[in-house]
Write a protein that holds these residues in place. Sequence first.
Motif, PDB file in Angstrom:
ATOM      1  N   TRP A  24      -4.072  11.670   9.779  1.00 37.83           N
ATOM      2  CA  TRP A  24      -3.698  10.401   9.151  1.00 37.83           C
ATOM      3  C   TRP A  24      -4.875   9.708   8.501  1.00 37.83           C
ATOM      4  CZ3 TRP A  24       0.711   8.124   7.841  1.00 37.83           C
ATOM      5  CH2 TRP A  24       1.879   8.701   8.332  1.00 37.83           C
ATOM      6  N   SER A  25      -5.920  10.453   8.213  1.00 38.21           N
ATOM      7  CA  SER A  25      -7.091   9.911   7.535  1.00 38.21           C
ATOM      8  C   SER A  25      -7.743   8.774   8.312  1.00 38.21           C
ATOM      9  CB  SER A  25      -6.735   9.429   6.128  1.00 38.21           C
ATOM     10  OG  SER A  25      -6.180  10.478   5.411  1.00 38.21           O
ATOM     11  N   GLN A  70      -2.799  12.707   0.767  1.00 36.50           N
ATOM     12  CA  GLN A  70      -2.975  11.705  -0.280  1.00 36.50           C
ATOM     13  C   GLN A  70      -1.768  10.780  -0.361  1.00 36.50           C
ATOM     14  OE1 GLN A  70      -6.399  12.179  -0.455  1.00 36.50           O
ATOM     15  NE2 GLN A  70      -5.913  11.088  -2.313  1.00 36.50           N
ATOM     16  N   THR A  71      -0.568  11.338  -0.198  1.00 36.58           N
ATOM     17  CA  THR A  71       0.644  10.527  -0.217  1.00 36.58           C
ATOM     18  C   THR A  71       0.631   9.536   0.939  1.00 36.58           C
ATOM     19  OG1 THR A  71       1.871  12.333  -1.241  1.00 36.58           O
ATOM     20  CG2 THR A  71       3.171  10.602  -0.174  1.00 36.58           C
ATOM     21  N   ARG A  72       0.219  10.004   2.104  1.00 40.39           N
ATOM     22  CA  ARG A  72       0.132   9.115   3.258  1.00 40.39           C
ATOM     23  C   ARG A  72      -0.872   7.989   3.014  1.00 40.39           C
ATOM     24  NH1 ARG A  72       0.145  12.747   8.726  1.00 40.39           N
ATOM     25  NH2 ARG A  72       2.317  13.377   8.641  1.00 40.39           N
ATOM     26  N   LYS A  73      -2.011   8.327   2.424  1.00 39.92           N
ATOM     27  CA  LYS A  73      -3.016   7.302   2.124  1.00 39.92           C
ATOM     28  C   LYS A  73      -2.458   6.277   1.143  1.00 39.92           C
ATOM     29  CE  LYS A  73      -7.190  10.098   2.708  1.00 39.92           C
ATOM     30  NZ  LYS A  73      -8.346  10.692   1.995  1.00 39.92           N
ATOM     31  N   GLU A  74      -1.729   6.756   0.138  1.00 40.83           N
ATOM     32  CA  GLU A  74      -1.149   5.867  -0.874  1.00 40.83           C
ATOM     33  C   GLU A  74      -0.131   4.920  -0.244  1.00 40.83           C
ATOM     34  OE1 GLU A  74       1.865   6.252  -4.637  1.00 40.83           O
ATOM     35  OE2 GLU A  74       0.411   7.858  -4.357  1.00 40.83           O
ATOM     36  N   VAL A  75       0.726   5.431   0.616  1.00 40.41           N
ATOM     37  CA  VAL A  75       1.739   4.597   1.261  1.00 40.41           C
ATOM     38  C   VAL A  75       1.065   3.547   2.143  1.00 40.41           C
ATOM     39  CG1 VAL A  75       3.619   4.580   2.961  1.00 40.41           C
ATOM     40  CG2 VAL A  75       3.582   6.299   1.141  1.00 40.41           C
ATOM     41  N   ARG A  76       0.073   3.979   2.917  1.00 38.93           N
ATOM     42  CA  ARG A  76      -0.652   3.038   3.786  1.00 38.93           C
ATOM     43  C   ARG A  76      -1.329   1.961   2.939  1.00 38.93           C
ATOM     44  NH1 ARG A  76      -5.104   1.394   6.394  1.00 38.93           N
ATOM     45  NH2 ARG A  76      -5.037   1.200   8.652  1.00 38.93           N
ATOM     46  N   SER A  77      -1.902   2.363   1.817  1.00 41.70           N
ATOM     47  CA  SER A  77      -2.563   1.412   0.927  1.00 41.70           C
ATOM     48  C   SER A  77      -1.571   0.389   0.381  1.00 41.70           C
ATOM     49  CB  SER A  77      -3.232   2.160  -0.222  1.00 41.70           C
ATOM     50  OG  SER A  77      -3.780   1.276  -1.142  1.00 41.70           O
ATOM     51  N   ARG A  78      -0.365   0.819   0.052  1.00 35.46           N
ATOM     52  CA  ARG A  78       0.670  -0.096  -0.436  1.00 35.46           C
ATOM     53  C   ARG A  78       1.025  -1.123   0.637  1.00 35.46           C
ATOM     54  NH1 ARG A  78       4.905   3.891  -3.638  1.00 35.46           N
ATOM     55  NH2 ARG A  78       3.454   4.485  -5.296  1.00 35.46           N
ATOM     56  N   TRP A  79       1.220  -0.652   1.856  1.00 38.56           N
ATOM     57  CA  TRP A  79       1.557  -1.552   2.952  1.00 38.56           C
ATOM     58  C   TRP A  79       0.419  -2.542   3.183  1.00 38.56           C
ATOM     59  CZ3 TRP A  79       5.691  -1.793   6.641  1.00 38.56           C
ATOM     60  CH2 TRP A  79       6.774  -0.970   6.315  1.00 38.56           C
ATOM     61  N   LYS A  80      -0.798  -2.038   3.169  1.00 40.34           N
ATOM     62  CA  LYS A  80      -1.955  -2.903   3.408  1.00 40.34           C
ATOM     63  C   LYS A  80      -2.059  -3.962   2.304  1.00 40.34           C
ATOM     64  CE  LYS A  80      -6.870  -2.892   4.388  1.00 40.34           C
ATOM     65  NZ  LYS A  80      -8.062  -2.112   4.640  1.00 40.34           N
ATOM     66  N   HIS A  81      -1.838  -3.564   1.074  1.00 40.07           N
ATOM     67  CA  HIS A  81      -1.889  -4.488  -0.057  1.00 40.07           C
ATOM     68  C   HIS A  81      -0.890  -5.635   0.141  1.00 40.07           C
ATOM     69  CE1 HIS A  81      -2.059  -5.790  -4.258  1.00 40.07           C
ATOM     70  NE2 HIS A  81      -0.736  -5.702  -4.288  1.00 40.07           N
ATOM     71  N   ILE A  82       0.312  -5.325   0.543  1.00 42.46           N
ATOM     72  CA  ILE A  82       1.330  -6.359   0.741  1.00 42.46           C
ATOM     73  C   ILE A  82       0.958  -7.248   1.925  1.00 42.46           C
ATOM     74  CG2 ILE A  82       3.742  -6.795   1.357  1.00 42.46           C
ATOM     75  CD1 ILE A  82       4.434  -4.269  -0.269  1.00 42.46           C
ATOM     76  N   LEU A  83       0.496  -6.639   3.001  1.00 35.10           N
ATOM     77  CA  LEU A  83       0.095  -7.437   4.166  1.00 35.10           C
ATOM     78  C   LEU A  83      -1.018  -8.413   3.802  1.00 35.10           C
ATOM     79  CD1 LEU A  83       0.177  -4.713   6.960  1.00 35.10           C
ATOM     80  CD2 LEU A  83       1.710  -6.697   6.739  1.00 35.10           C
ATOM     81  N   GLU A  84      -1.979  -7.936   3.019  1.00 36.30           N
ATOM     82  CA  GLU A  84      -3.071  -8.816   2.606  1.00 36.30           C
ATOM     83  C   GLU A  84      -2.564  -9.934   1.702  1.00 36.30           C
ATOM     84  OE1 GLU A  84      -5.826  -5.963   0.995  1.00 36.30           O
ATOM     85  OE2 GLU A  84      -6.760  -5.635   2.953  1.00 36.30           O
ATOM     86  N   ASP A  85      -1.620  -9.630   0.819  1.00 39.92           N
ATOM     87  CA  ASP A  85      -1.043 -10.659  -0.042  1.00 39.92           C
ATOM     88  C   ASP A  85      -0.263 -11.708   0.756  1.00 39.92           C
ATOM     89  OD1 ASP A  85      -2.131  -9.548  -2.293  1.00 39.92           O
ATOM     90  OD2 ASP A  85      -0.253  -8.700  -3.056  1.00 39.92           O
TER      91      ASP A  85
END
Length: 178
Positions: A24-25, A70-85
């Motif tokens: 899971w990186s 890479q797909t897992r990293k991208e999905v996690r990044s999307r979730w993190k972006h929304i949480l930060e917003d």
Amino acid sequence: LCSNNNPYASFGATLARDEEQNLWSTPHDVTHTEADDDRVLYNMIVVRNQLDKDSEEWQKLNYDIYTLRQTRKEVRSRWKHILEDLGFQKEADSLLSVTKLSIISDSQNMGKARDILLRLAEETNIFPNSWELCERYLFVVDRLIALDAADEFFKMASVVYPKRASGERVDDGQKAPQ
């Protein structure tokens, strides 16, 4: 000049070995092979490691493993972006951290968490089209319910990652403004 007593001689090999175990990186992730999707990736790695590195099968499997990570990293990044917003800048990583010791905060929230996760998959592009829902994100949604932020998360995901008609591409520059 060459000594076998160099403590840093195997450093690169150790990093490579850690990366192989890192499904899971997340360095030293003790949760791999706990969920079905983790087992799939783990089995792909095991099969690939049994093949000759010069073979076409090894190259294809290696590419599939890389793509999945890479797909897992991208999905996690999307979730993190929304949480930060939503204002969870300092808590985003801990909210997304799921281990085998993680528990559902309230069993009565399980149905609501599943519903929200399914709605996220069906009504937004926070997950890629080919993505199979992860048990891991059920825990994250449960935490958001406990924080009374699940509905806001869904609304933000709908704005930032709206569902597009099939064949229509979304570039990062075309996402809705915050």
